[in-house]
Design an enzyme around this catalytic site. Sequence first.
Site, mmCIF file in Angstrom:
data_model
loop_
_atom_site.group_PDB
_atom_site.id
_atom_site.type_symbol
_atom_site.label_atom_id
_atom_site.label_comp_id
_atom_site.label_asym_id
_atom_site.label_seq_id
_atom_site.Cartn_x
_atom_site.Cartn_y
_atom_site.Cartn_z
ATOM 1 N N SER A 142 6.137 -2.721 -2.015
ATOM 2 C CA SER A 142 6.662 -3.720 -1.086
ATOM 3 C C SER A 142 7.588 -4.642 -1.865
ATOM 4 C CB SER A 142 5.498 -4.519 -0.495
ATOM 5 O OG SER A 142 5.924 -5.750 0.048
ATOM 6 N N TYR A 156 -2.442 -9.531 -0.666
ATOM 7 C CA TYR A 156 -1.433 -8.480 -0.469
ATOM 8 C C TYR A 156 -0.449 -8.495 -1.629
ATOM 9 C CZ TYR A 156 2.408 -5.815 1.574
ATOM 10 O OH TYR A 156 3.398 -4.893 1.789
#
Length: 249
Positions: A142, A156
């Site tokens: 990501s 995350y």
Amino acid sequence: MKNINGKVVFITGGSQGLGASISKRFADEGAKIAIFSIDTALDKKLEAELQSKTEVLFIKGDTRNSADIKNAMEIILARFGTLDFAINCAGVTGAMHPFVDMPENEYDFVMDVNVKGVFLCMQEELKIMLKNKSGKIVNIGSEATFTAGHPLRSVYCISKHALGGLTRNAAIAYADTGININAIAPGTMLTPLVAAFPQDQQDALANTRPTKRFVSIDSVASMAVYLCSDLANDMVGSIVNMDGGKTAM
């Protein structure tokens, strides 16, 4: 794409969102596909689409469970006889909490899926590829792999930084075995989840990057195929940033 047709690819989380797009791109290139997902009931529509192009196998399992992964590899070898490529796409964002209020069980859940799950998959993928003395592994990270991420999604961010380290470490460890390990770090894409947001929220998300638009899911899927092709043979431990310039700001 060079050296994709007829090869066998294992894709975790390959039935929804980005994973489904990656599955379709490999099907377009003529690869044989094994999709690993936690709920195969969601796979029927995709199965029909893929079967019109190539051989496809759906395997139910959880990436956090090593027995499930080992079972998947046994099924793949029984059906296709080998494993050439692996795309570790399964991941979660987790719930939003201030850092000091992050529940321990939420930390465990996100880290188990995004890090432990990829680690366990890579172990089994590598066992087969080492016997073959060839293979390509692509992990899906990501833009949070390179940034502090959203202030309410601390775990995350931690998990995606860890994924970057996992990718680079394994890539160097096996660089001389004929196996290439890399990752892609995409920015926000217009997945079904994001498409369900009100338009003003979608616009706000798109405007956070210099391009003023979402990252193309098809472009990220195509990069996954590229990293498995012979054209990427000299890419070792690379994390390909596809975020519309956000981390360059």
